[in-house]
Design an enzyme around this catalytic site. Structure first.
Site, mmCIF file in Angstrom:
data_model
loop_
_atom_site.group_PDB
_atom_site.id
_atom_site.type_symbol
_atom_site.label_atom_id
_atom_site.label_comp_id
_atom_site.label_asym_id
_atom_site.label_seq_id
_atom_site.Cartn_x
_atom_site.Cartn_y
_atom_site.Cartn_z
ATOM 1 N N ASP A 1 -9.836 -5.744 -3.484
ATOM 2 C CA ASP A 1 -8.950 -4.884 -2.835
ATOM 3 C C ASP A 1 -9.541 -3.377 -2.923
ATOM 4 O OD1 ASP A 1 -6.624 -3.647 -2.056
ATOM 5 O OD2 ASP A 1 -5.406 -5.213 -3.271
ATOM 6 N N SER B 1 0.885 -0.999 0.023
ATOM 7 C CA SER B 1 0.029 -0.180 -0.046
ATOM 8 C C SER B 1 0.908 1.282 0.062
ATOM 9 C CB SER B 1 -1.029 -0.019 1.176
ATOM 10 O OG SER B 1 -1.867 0.801 1.094
ATOM 11 N N HIS C 1 -7.254 -6.266 0.495
ATOM 12 C CA HIS C 1 -6.281 -5.323 0.668
ATOM 13 C C HIS C 1 -4.852 -6.258 1.407
ATOM 14 C CE1 HIS C 1 -4.244 -1.599 -0.229
ATOM 15 N NE2 HIS C 1 -4.052 -1.394 1.075
#
Length: 306
Positions: A259, A119, A286
């Site tokens: 996600d 991320s 995610h």
């Protein structure tokens, strides 16, 4: 097979503008060796401490890959700087890139390492990789945005799929700026449960991360802002798309079917990095390193050993 060794410590990190000594906390699973490129792990957030990427330590056994995980400045066990919450210029990308360089140098792995970013950590990893550092051998980008405008647009598209009453709560509190409201947090939690981690109950380490981040949200607030749906922090206009062609090492791109980093969010990495493989996890959002832990480990191990 014996368990890999675990080493923890802190490294001095010189930040003159901090006006106090700073340290970076790290942990190593396995033993660093000149003959084996370790995997250096950049956690997400921003400002979300290392516990949520601990499953990456799975690679230390059976693959024999040393794994280095650290808390970025401002969070976790590293130096906190809440007094800098109103100084956005302090928290520029260069601070975090300098911290990574400092860690690579002080652990004496700068000439031979692989890099994983999740991320926000993937954003840092991409920024590092476009500089073409000599020692970087392989790059793994797990659910990062290539630019923040696309990330924000995807978040709002996914929010529109939530129940109408949940959307109304989110919109009402965002308009009022009451982000700390329990009602708002509960509503946003429904979004997270669909698009950040779909396991029920969620992993204990993930809860630890969220609690720590909320205890000192300085980095999150400055970098991102209080909302997933309207980015107001210093990264709101960030993009690495026009520099992705500079990445010259083999790359593995990862996301989940559900996600927050939807396909359009990560697609520029696949389109513009010259040597790249894209793996999507069909039952994940995610956090495939939790949601499909064994398949994730196998994909990582195969890429790093290949």
């Amino acid at each position: 097979m014996s368990s890999p060794s675990i080493t923890t410590g802190t490294l001095p990190f010189s930040v003159p503008s901090a006006n106090k000594p700073c340290e970076t906390w790290y942990t190593i699973r396995g033993t660093l060796s000149p003959s084996t490129a370790p995997l250096v792990v950049l956690h997400g957030g921003a400002g979300m401490p290392h516990e949520h990427v601990l499953p990456l330590a799975d690679l230390a056994s059976p693959y024999g890959i040393p794994v280095v995980i650290y808390d970025q400045i401002g969070c976790g066990n590293s130096t906190h700087l809440p007094e800098k919450r109103n100084e956005p210029d302090f928290w520029k990308l260069e601070l975090f890139l300098a911290e990574l360089d400092n860690l690579l140098s002080q652990l004496n792995i700068k000439q031979n390492y692989n890099l994983f970013g999740h991320s926000w950590g993937g954003m840092l990893a991409a920024e590092h990789a476009v500089l073409r550092p000599h020692g970087l051998k392989k790059l793994i980008l797990a659910s990062p945005p290539a630019d923040m405008k696309t990330w924000e647009a995807a978040a709002n598209r996914l929010k529109a799929q939530l129940p109408t009453d949940v959307q109304e709560v989110i919109d009402r509190h965002e308009k009022a700026g009451t982000y700390e409201s329990g009602e708002y947090q509960q509503a946003v939690g429904k979004y997270y449960a669909k698009h950040f981690c779909r396991l029920e109950p969620p992993p204990e380490d993930l809860g630890v991360c969220y609690r720590k981040m909320l205890e000192d949200p300085t980095v999150l607030q400055v970098i991102n802002g209080p909302s997933e749906f309207h980015i107001t922090g210093i990264m709101k206009d960030w993009s690495v798309v026009d520099r992705l062609h500079l990445i010259d090492v083999p790359a593995l791109l990862i996301n989940g079917r559900y996600d927050a980093a939807q396909n359009e969010v990560v697609e520029p990495f696949f389109r513009l990095i010259r040597k790249v493989k894209w793996v999507q996890f069909a039952r994940s959002s995610h956090m495939p390193h939790y949601e499909e832990r064994e398949a994730f480990r196998e994909a990582m191990g195969g890429f790093l050993e290949g």
